[in-house]
Enzyme design. Structure first.
Site, PDB file in Angstrom:
ATOM      1  N   CYS A 105       0.827  -1.203   0.000  1.00  0.00           N
ATOM      2  CA  CYS A 105       0.000   0.000   0.000  1.00  0.00           C
ATOM      3  C   CYS A 105       0.867   1.260   0.000  1.00  0.00           C
ATOM      4  O   CYS A 105       1.937   1.280   0.597  1.00  0.00           O
ATOM      5  CB  CYS A 105      -0.868   0.041   1.244  1.00  0.00           C
ATOM      6  N   ARG A 161       5.179   0.709  -6.051  1.00  0.00           N
ATOM      7  CA  ARG A 161       5.117  -0.158  -4.873  1.00  0.00           C
ATOM      8  C   ARG A 161       4.224  -1.374  -5.118  1.00  0.00           C
ATOM      9  O   ARG A 161       4.278  -2.330  -4.356  1.00  0.00           O
ATOM     10  CB  ARG A 161       4.583   0.646  -3.678  1.00  0.00           C
ATOM     11  N   TRP A 175      -2.794  -2.686  -1.726  1.00  0.00           N
ATOM     12  CA  TRP A 175      -2.332  -4.022  -2.118  1.00  0.00           C
ATOM     13  C   TRP A 175      -3.048  -4.967  -1.163  1.00  0.00           C
ATOM     14  O   TRP A 175      -2.768  -4.969   0.042  1.00  0.00           O
ATOM     15  CB  TRP A 175      -0.810  -4.093  -1.959  1.00  0.00           C
ATOM     16  N   ASN A 219      -1.717   1.678   5.916  1.00  0.00           N
ATOM     17  CA  ASN A 219      -0.778   0.669   5.401  1.00  0.00           C
ATOM     18  C   ASN A 219      -0.373  -0.170   6.602  1.00  0.00           C
ATOM     19  O   ASN A 219      -0.022   0.369   7.641  1.00  0.00           O
ATOM     20  CB  ASN A 219       0.441   1.389   4.805  1.00  0.00           C
ATOM     21  N   GLY A 220      -0.458  -1.499   6.485  1.00  0.00           N
ATOM     22  CA  GLY A 220      -0.114  -2.373   7.609  1.00  0.00           C
ATOM     23  C   GLY A 220      -1.245  -3.347   7.886  1.00  0.00           C
ATOM     24  O   GLY A 220      -2.123  -3.548   7.033  1.00  0.00           O
ATOM     25  N   GLU A 257      19.373 -15.332  -9.214  1.00  0.00           N
ATOM     26  CA  GLU A 257      18.819 -14.008  -9.484  1.00  0.00           C
ATOM     27  C   GLU A 257      18.347 -13.904 -10.944  1.00  0.00           C
ATOM     28  O   GLU A 257      17.312 -13.292 -11.226  1.00  0.00           O
ATOM     29  CB  GLU A 257      19.867 -12.932  -9.158  1.00  0.00           C
ATOM     30  N   LYS A 281      14.523 -12.899 -11.760  1.00  0.00           N
ATOM     31  CA  LYS A 281      14.161 -11.744 -12.594  1.00  0.00           C
ATOM     32  C   LYS A 281      13.294 -12.207 -13.759  1.00  0.00           C
ATOM     33  O   LYS A 281      12.303 -11.585 -14.107  1.00  0.00           O
ATOM     34  CB  LYS A 281      15.459 -11.102 -13.110  1.00  0.00           C
ATOM     35  N   GLU A 309       9.799 -13.117 -12.531  1.00  0.00           N
ATOM     36  CA  GLU A 309       9.053 -11.940 -12.069  1.00  0.00           C
ATOM     37  C   GLU A 309       8.445 -11.152 -13.220  1.00  0.00           C
ATOM     38  O   GLU A 309       7.305 -10.722 -13.137  1.00  0.00           O
ATOM     39  CB  GLU A 309       9.980 -10.988 -11.295  1.00  0.00           C
ATOM     40  N   HIS A 334      21.641 -34.251  -9.811  1.00  0.00           N
ATOM     41  CA  HIS A 334      21.058 -34.922  -8.651  1.00  0.00           C
ATOM     42  C   HIS A 334      19.530 -34.872  -8.673  1.00  0.00           C
ATOM     43  O   HIS A 334      18.894 -35.136  -7.660  1.00  0.00           O
ATOM     44  CB  HIS A 334      21.601 -34.295  -7.365  1.00  0.00           C
ATOM     45  N   LYS A 386       6.689  -3.590  -4.475  1.00  0.00           N
ATOM     46  CA  LYS A 386       8.091  -3.171  -4.369  1.00  0.00           C
ATOM     47  C   LYS A 386       8.600  -3.326  -2.942  1.00  0.00           C
ATOM     48  O   LYS A 386       9.706  -3.781  -2.714  1.00  0.00           O
ATOM     49  CB  LYS A 386       8.216  -1.708  -4.806  1.00  0.00           C
TER      50      LYS A 386
HETATM   51  O1  M6R Z   1      13.615  -4.118  -0.190  1.00  0.00           O
HETATM   52  P1  M6R Z   1      14.234  -5.466  -0.089  1.00  0.00           P
HETATM   53  O2  M6R Z   1      15.541  -5.567  -0.769  1.00  0.00           O
HETATM   54  O3  M6R Z   1      14.330  -5.947   1.328  1.00  0.00           O
HETATM   55  O4  M6R Z   1      13.227  -6.441  -0.831  1.00  0.00           O
HETATM   56  C1  M6R Z   1      13.374  -7.831  -0.756  1.00  0.00           C
HETATM   57  C2  M6R Z   1      12.513  -8.516  -1.795  1.00  0.00           C
HETATM   58  O5  M6R Z   1      11.157  -8.311  -1.540  1.00  0.00           O
HETATM   59  C3  M6R Z   1      12.851  -8.025  -3.211  1.00  0.00           C
HETATM   60  O6  M6R Z   1      14.188  -8.221  -3.515  1.00  0.00           O
HETATM   61  C4  M6R Z   1      11.993  -8.773  -4.250  1.00  0.00           C
HETATM   62  O7  M6R Z   1      12.406 -10.101  -4.360  1.00  0.00           O
HETATM   63  C5  M6R Z   1      12.041  -8.059  -5.597  1.00  0.00           C
HETATM   64  N1  M6R Z   1      10.778  -8.218  -6.233  1.00  0.00           N
HETATM   65  C6  M6R Z   1      13.101  -8.581  -6.479  1.00  0.00           C
HETATM   66  O8  M6R Z   1      13.020  -8.124  -7.777  1.00  0.00           O
END
Ligand code: M6R
Length: 601
Positions: free
Chosen positions: A2, A28, A77, A103-104, A474, A478, A481, A497, A596
């Site tokens: 949010c 976000r 969100w 938010n929360g 990673e 990516k 995502e 394995h 985000k």
């Molecule tokens: O703000 P942070 O680095 O703590 O966030 C951690 C993860 O939520 C963040 O890296 C997430 O995996 C992203 N979507 C990666 O692209």
């Protein structure tokens, strides 16, 4: 997660400020949006879906209805109840006189809702938030003054909240923070609250970072911060270095692509003043006074966890025992801590609830804590004993790109500074060159044409060994995502394995092979294993081990220090994911379901 923006001021453009702020918070991640504008009257509009839907709803109404000196905006969100118009914020009391954004998570909302419903209050949403305006209205009916009413209501809440409240007939905004981010922006004749600085960066760069338990009142003439007991708190005003233009797209189709291309600059910023080229050493001012730790535990999530895996290996290579843990696991199943241990949180936002929780767990058990983060004034930066900044600038794309490479550079600086060792000069030379090396990858990458070759593939595998392993993970993260396609990262040696059963002629395999040492030779062995199962192979390589001979496609990187080659390989994999996602016309900057800054556990 949010996003909140609140405004009080004499600009005469409250609604535009709110909509602009929400647009700057879109990164976000959200599924509905709303605004409330107050003054003599209180007007609320909220909609499930994109901000455009809200803008259309407001635009089709008589915009004069939304005139007033005070207002709130929110991007939601979903946590409690699906994304619908009713569940969108702001939430109001039954008379529509109190509007609240949140938010929360209000953990005791069920009890509060039962209590209010027993008094005859009718709820219109499924959210935890809606209890708040009803609690405030009850206090107002009991003739509490507005500020006292908001305070009394927040005192009833358990859980986490960043709240902002407007009340009909009152030219003031009230806000409170507990375990959820909230910052105050200070302008000329106007002030702001928001979940994050970009919400008001078009108007001011002067920021006050709020702490848990603090309560804010914004009036047209100024602002005050008080503590839980109502005592005024003197808060310093910081000027953020980010420029508003840094949060624009600068001609790129997507923020994500812009941020990938910004990496030479963000890495230069990260390194600025930290390389002693004459002495061949790194200097990190924030670490002055820290002793070499006996051992290090990293805690992090997502992309930052991959950076933590890389950082742990860098430290182990220098002789310091180090482990990387998922923060959400560590928070409930922490590793034992001994004297002299350091717990390092890696979090670009500094607001990830899981990471904060792990760091608090470690601190509660007596560990010294440090955070490697991008956000000055973030909760982690303020709560940890030490903070080191990666200085990547604002990252708007939900998928982390430039913050990851800055984390890798930051971790090299940390490892050199905390664990010492005699290989600093080589590292300093390679770090100095890394922005240009990244530029060379960006200028010459063949990633766009490589992805064309796999138009019909539906699963993609990423392999790496040693420092290439976190980068393979990673690369896969990516890819999944932003393309929404199946992708998995593996330690190259692990494939035989079990996962090898998945490999076919339809599953492209990306292998990170850098240097010409044992790790590269063994990874080439693993490449041959997948090749023998007909998988198309792409190697990301500096060419040192001639891995290209065993591949269908090669994505080249410049030769560099072995510790930095994985960073360059990562840039190629960012481009692979981006071009694949662009080909599929995905929502690259705001992938479905993702946020985000993940501020709930
Ligand atoms: O703000 P942070 O680095 O703590 O966030 C951690 C993860 O939520 C963040 O890296 C997430 O995996 C992203 N979507 C990666 O692209």
């Amino acid at each position: 997660m949010c996003g909140i923006v609140g405004y009080v001021g004499d600009s005469g453009s409250t609604l535009d400020v709110l909509l602009g702020g929400l647009s700057n918070l879109e990164y976000r991640g959200y599924d509905s949006a709303g605004v409330a504008v107050g003054g003599e009257t209180l007007r609320v509009e909220k909609r499930a879906g994109e901000l455009e839907t809200l803008e259309a709803a407001v635009g089709s109404a008589d915009r004069r209805r939304f005139e007033g000196p005070v207002g709130l905006g929110h991007t939601r969100w979903s946590t409690h109840g699906p994304p619908t118009d009713e569940n969108a914020h702001p939430h109001t009391d039954e008379d529509g006189r109190v509007a609240v954004v949140h938010n929360g998570i209000v953990e005791n909302y069920r009890d509060l809702r039962d209590e209010l419903e027993a008094e005859g209050v009718a709820f219109t949403s499924e959210t935890d938030t809606e209890v708040v305006p009803h609690l405030i209205a009850r206090e107002l009916r009991g003739e509490a003054d507005p500020e006292a009413a908001v305070r009394a209501a927040t005192e009833r809440l358990e859980g986490s909240y960043a709240l902002a409240v407007v009340i009909e007939g009152i030219d003031a905004l009230f806000a409170a923070r507990q375990d959820s981010p909230l910052v105050l922006g200070v302008g000329e004749g106007e002030s702001f609250v928001a979940s994050d600085v970009p919400a008001f960066l078009d108007h001011t760069r002067d920021v006050v970072y709020l702490d848990d338990g603090e309560f804010v009142r914004l009036d047209p003439g100024g602002w005050t911060v008080t503590d839980a007991e109502g005592r005024q708190v003197e808060k310093p005003v910081h000027t953020v270095e980010w420029e508003a233009e840094e949060t624009g797209k600068s001609g790129y189709d997507h923020y994500t692509l812009k941020e990938i291309h910004e990496q030479p600059r963000s890495l230069r910023q990260c390194l600025s003043g930290r390389l002693d080229e004459l002495g061949g050493r790194v200097t990190v001012e924030e670490l002055d006074g820290i002793d070499a730790p006996a051992s290090v535990q990293f805690v992090a999530c997502g992309t930052s966890y991959h950076a933590a895996l890389y950082g742990a290996q860098l430290l182990r290579d220098r002789g310091t025992p180090a482990t990387a843990h998922y923060a959400h696991e560590y928070a409930t199943a922490p590793a034992p801590i001994a004297d002299g241990d350091l717990v390092i949180g890696v979090t670009q936002s500094g607001e990830t609830a899981d990471t904060l929780s792990a760091l608090r767990e470690a601190a509660g058990r007596g560990a010294e804590t440090l955070v490697l983060t991008n956000v000055v004034g973030s909760t982690a930066a303020r709560e940890c004993d030490h903070a080191v900044y990666i200085r990547a600038g604002p990252e708007i794309g939900v998928a982390a790109t430039k913050t990851f490479t800055s984390q890798l550079v930051g971790l090299n600086l940390l490892a050199a500074r905390l664990a010492g060792g005699d290989r600093q000069r080589d590292l300093v030379d390679a770090l100095r060159r890394v922005p240009d090396d990244v530029q060379a990858v960006l200028d010459e990458s063949g990633a766009a044409s490589v992805v064309e070759a796999f138009a019909d593939s539906e699963a993609f595998f990423f392999l790496g060994r040693g420092l290439g392993y976190p980068v393979a993970l990673e690369g896969a993260l990516k890819f999944k995502e932003i393309t929404y396609e199946h992708a998995e990262g593996f330690a190259a040696g692990e494939l035989k394995h079990g996962p090898l059963a998945l490999v076919t002629g339809e599953t492209p395999v990306f292998a990170v092979v850098t240097g010409d040492g044992e790790a590269a030779r063994k990874t080439i062995g693993n490449v041959k294993e997948v090749e023998a199962r007909d998988a198309p192979v792409v190697v990301v390589t500096d060419g040192a081990a001639e891995a290209g001979r065993y591949a269908d496609h090669v994505l080249e990187i410049p030769e560099t220090d072995p510790r930095l080659a994985p960073l360059l390989a990562n840039v190629q994999l960012q481009l692979v994911a981006y071009h694949r996602a662009a080909r599929l016309d995905r929502s690259i900057d705001k992938p479905r379901h993702l946020a985000k800054s993940v501020t709930v556990e």
